[in-house]
Design a protein around this motif. Sequence first.
Motif, mmCIF file in Angstrom:
data_model
loop_
_atom_site.group_PDB
_atom_site.id
_atom_site.type_symbol
_atom_site.label_atom_id
_atom_site.label_comp_id
_atom_site.label_asym_id
_atom_site.label_seq_id
_atom_site.Cartn_x
_atom_site.Cartn_y
_atom_site.Cartn_z
ATOM 1 N N ASN A 140 106.194 -5.823 46.062
ATOM 2 C CA ASN A 140 106.496 -4.533 45.466
ATOM 3 C C ASN A 140 106.576 -3.509 46.595
ATOM 4 O O ASN A 140 106.363 -3.842 47.768
ATOM 5 C CB ASN A 140 105.443 -4.140 44.421
ATOM 6 C CG ASN A 140 104.033 -4.243 44.967
ATOM 7 O OD1 ASN A 140 103.736 -3.771 46.063
ATOM 8 N ND2 ASN A 140 103.145 -4.890 44.221
ATOM 9 N N LEU A 141 106.856 -2.246 46.253
ATOM 10 C CA LEU A 141 107.044 -1.229 47.282
ATOM 11 C C LEU A 141 105.780 -1.025 48.111
ATOM 12 O O LEU A 141 105.842 -0.941 49.347
ATOM 13 C CB LEU A 141 107.483 0.088 46.643
ATOM 14 C CG LEU A 141 107.714 1.256 47.604
ATOM 15 C CD1 LEU A 141 108.729 0.895 48.683
ATOM 16 C CD2 LEU A 141 108.164 2.486 46.828
ATOM 17 N N GLU A 142 104.650 -0.971 47.467
ATOM 18 C CA GLU A 142 103.392 -0.775 48.194
ATOM 19 C C GLU A 142 103.132 -1.911 49.170
ATOM 20 O O GLU A 142 102.748 -1.687 50.335
ATOM 21 C CB GLU A 142 102.227 -0.677 47.200
ATOM 22 C CG GLU A 142 100.869 -0.448 47.857
ATOM 23 C CD GLU A 142 99.734 -0.405 46.848
ATOM 24 O OE1 GLU A 142 98.587 -0.163 47.261
ATOM 25 O OE2 GLU A 142 99.999 -0.623 45.643
ATOM 26 N N GLU A 195 111.481 -11.670 38.370
ATOM 27 C CA GLU A 195 110.212 -12.356 38.620
ATOM 28 C C GLU A 195 110.040 -12.763 40.073
ATOM 29 O O GLU A 195 108.982 -12.585 40.672
ATOM 30 C CB GLU A 195 110.091 -13.593 37.721
ATOM 31 C CG GLU A 195 108.776 -14.336 37.883
ATOM 32 C CD GLU A 195 108.669 -15.533 36.959
ATOM 33 O OE1 GLU A 195 107.687 -16.306 37.097
ATOM 34 O OE2 GLU A 195 109.551 -15.715 36.099
ATOM 35 N N LYS A 196 111.077 -13.334 40.667
ATOM 36 C CA LYS A 196 110.975 -13.793 42.054
ATOM 37 C C LYS A 196 112.282 -13.504 42.761
ATOM 38 O O LYS A 196 113.321 -14.048 42.397
ATOM 39 C CB LYS A 196 110.662 -15.289 42.122
ATOM 40 C CG LYS A 196 110.460 -15.825 43.537
ATOM 41 C CD LYS A 196 110.019 -17.278 43.513
ATOM 42 C CE LYS A 196 109.966 -17.878 44.912
ATOM 43 N NZ LYS A 196 109.078 -17.145 45.835
ATOM 44 N N ALA A 197 112.243 -12.633 43.760
ATOM 45 C CA ALA A 197 113.457 -12.225 44.457
ATOM 46 C C ALA A 197 113.568 -12.924 45.803
ATOM 47 O O ALA A 197 112.560 -13.270 46.428
ATOM 48 C CB ALA A 197 113.464 -10.708 44.655
ATOM 49 N N TYR A 198 114.814 -13.098 46.269
ATOM 50 C CA TYR A 198 115.028 -13.718 47.573
ATOM 51 C C TYR A 198 114.267 -12.971 48.670
ATOM 52 O O TYR A 198 114.221 -11.750 48.703
ATOM 53 C CB TYR A 198 116.514 -13.728 47.941
ATOM 54 C CG TYR A 198 116.723 -13.931 49.420
ATOM 55 C CD1 TYR A 198 116.530 -15.195 49.980
ATOM 56 C CD2 TYR A 198 117.002 -12.868 50.259
ATOM 57 C CE1 TYR A 198 116.649 -15.382 51.340
ATOM 58 C CE2 TYR A 198 117.130 -13.046 51.623
ATOM 59 C CZ TYR A 198 116.954 -14.297 52.151
ATOM 60 O OH TYR A 198 117.059 -14.474 53.500
ATOM 61 N N SER A 244 119.404 -10.276 38.857
ATOM 62 C CA SER A 244 120.142 -9.197 38.214
ATOM 63 C C SER A 244 120.643 -8.243 39.282
ATOM 64 O O SER A 244 119.852 -7.519 39.894
ATOM 65 C CB SER A 244 119.245 -8.437 37.222
ATOM 66 O OG SER A 244 119.858 -7.231 36.802
ATOM 67 N N THR A 245 121.943 -8.215 39.506
ATOM 68 C CA THR A 245 122.508 -7.316 40.506
ATOM 69 C C THR A 245 122.304 -5.842 40.148
ATOM 70 O O THR A 245 121.953 -5.042 41.026
ATOM 71 C CB THR A 245 123.999 -7.623 40.722
ATOM 72 O OG1 THR A 245 124.124 -8.969 41.190
ATOM 73 C CG2 THR A 245 124.606 -6.681 41.741
ATOM 74 N N GLU A 252 120.686 -13.745 34.781
ATOM 75 C CA GLU A 252 119.730 -13.693 33.673
ATOM 76 C C GLU A 252 120.249 -14.372 32.407
ATOM 77 O O GLU A 252 119.464 -14.777 31.552
ATOM 78 C CB GLU A 252 119.356 -12.235 33.388
ATOM 79 C CG GLU A 252 118.523 -11.606 34.501
ATOM 80 C CD GLU A 252 118.115 -10.173 34.225
ATOM 81 O OE1 GLU A 252 116.946 -9.845 34.387
ATOM 82 O OE2 GLU A 252 119.014 -9.383 33.836
ATOM 83 N N ASP A 253 121.588 -14.523 32.312
ATOM 84 C CA ASP A 253 122.141 -15.216 31.130
ATOM 85 C C ASP A 253 122.276 -16.711 31.362
ATOM 86 O O ASP A 253 122.783 -17.440 30.507
ATOM 87 C CB ASP A 253 123.485 -14.611 30.744
ATOM 88 C CG ASP A 253 124.583 -14.850 31.791
ATOM 89 O OD1 ASP A 253 124.277 -15.450 32.855
ATOM 90 O OD2 ASP A 253 125.733 -14.446 31.560
#
Length: 405
Positions: free
Chosen positions: A130-132, A159-162, A185-186, A398-399
């Motif tokens: 996250n940002l923090e 949930e889990k980003a590259y 999700s772009t 997401e779809d």
Amino acid sequence: MKRDIIESAEVIVCSPGRNFVTVKITTKAGYIGYGDATLNGRELAVAAYLEHYLCPLLEGRSVFQTEDIWNYFYKGAYWRKGPVTMTAIGAIDMALWDLKGKILETPVYNLLGGKSRSKMLTYTHANGKNLEDTLKRVEELKKASFEAIRVQCGIPGIEKAYGIGEKGIYEPAIKGNKPFEESWSTPKYLNFIPSVFEEVRKEFGEDLHLLHDSHHRLTPTEAARLAKDLEPYHLFWLEDVTPAEHQESFAQIKQKSVTPLAVGEVFNTIHDAHHLISNQSIDYIRMTVSHGGGITPMLKIAHFAEPYHIKTGCHGPSDISPIALAACLHVDTAINNFGIQEYMGYSETTEEAFPHEYYFENGHLHLTEAPGLGVDFNETFARKFEYEKAYLPINRLEDGTMFNW
């Protein structure tokens, strides 16, 4: 006995810290050279190509014939290009240059034109959930003397980003019999990422070089939007914004933003980047020595890019071994149009398996005057760690639509 004549070539697959494929070439006089043939998630494919098709053809050849040997394996196979082929050829080429340096008792960079610089600016990764968490990691790396940092941050609602790994050395490949699936999700990404760089600049000022990787996930229009949105934060570069198979896409992005663009870590030959370079559609070429076929072709690519004001930024993840990183550093040292070198670091186990002469200090990587590439291979230690199958993740929208990871 001629010291340059090859007696044997061996492929060693092991997992000291992670899976690595190492090529060991020995001359009749007992000189040993090492090359890295690691292709993350496809290691055994490269190993098989080396063992069954390339290594048996090296016996009796001179290590000094790098140009002829390279073309023998590239043109002589008829089936050209591709990551498996080029990683295999690259490993042999690396090992031959290592041998040339050892036989002549000089660092490889002296064989490539000598030193153009005494140190190489390097960047590493600040990966936050996250940002923090991201801001905290940037602060840690800045205190560790890094002057350039690639900033990746978890995206709210994804949930889990590259680029977001667990604590310690980032390793995207996951052990098991099938790949892990992520979701993407772009719109969520595009709406959030500019705010991350706004906060990083507020917290750390303008002196820190900031980089970011979109990992081939945007259309040219989406990439142009992101590049434009990030202009106020003066990125060193924006990396892999769109799949580069369609090289003309980058011209569209260039026309709409002055944010520097980098691409090429998945490229294997100059043909993958010819249009991008000759049309000045990028600012940095990211090809790396191991996956681009070795030192021999990487020099040609760098020299081709130079008159177009394009600099290098060799891919340097922890899933190529210290042998491959050292090969990049020798090219970095010799060429005039060096830009920056990626450096993610290694686990203690990997460091013990590959003792090396290069070192990090004050935001830069440095080479010594050690002959060859300056990396050894602790084979007895490394063989204690057996190969374990691992896959890079795959990605779906997401779809459920299959997408770029």
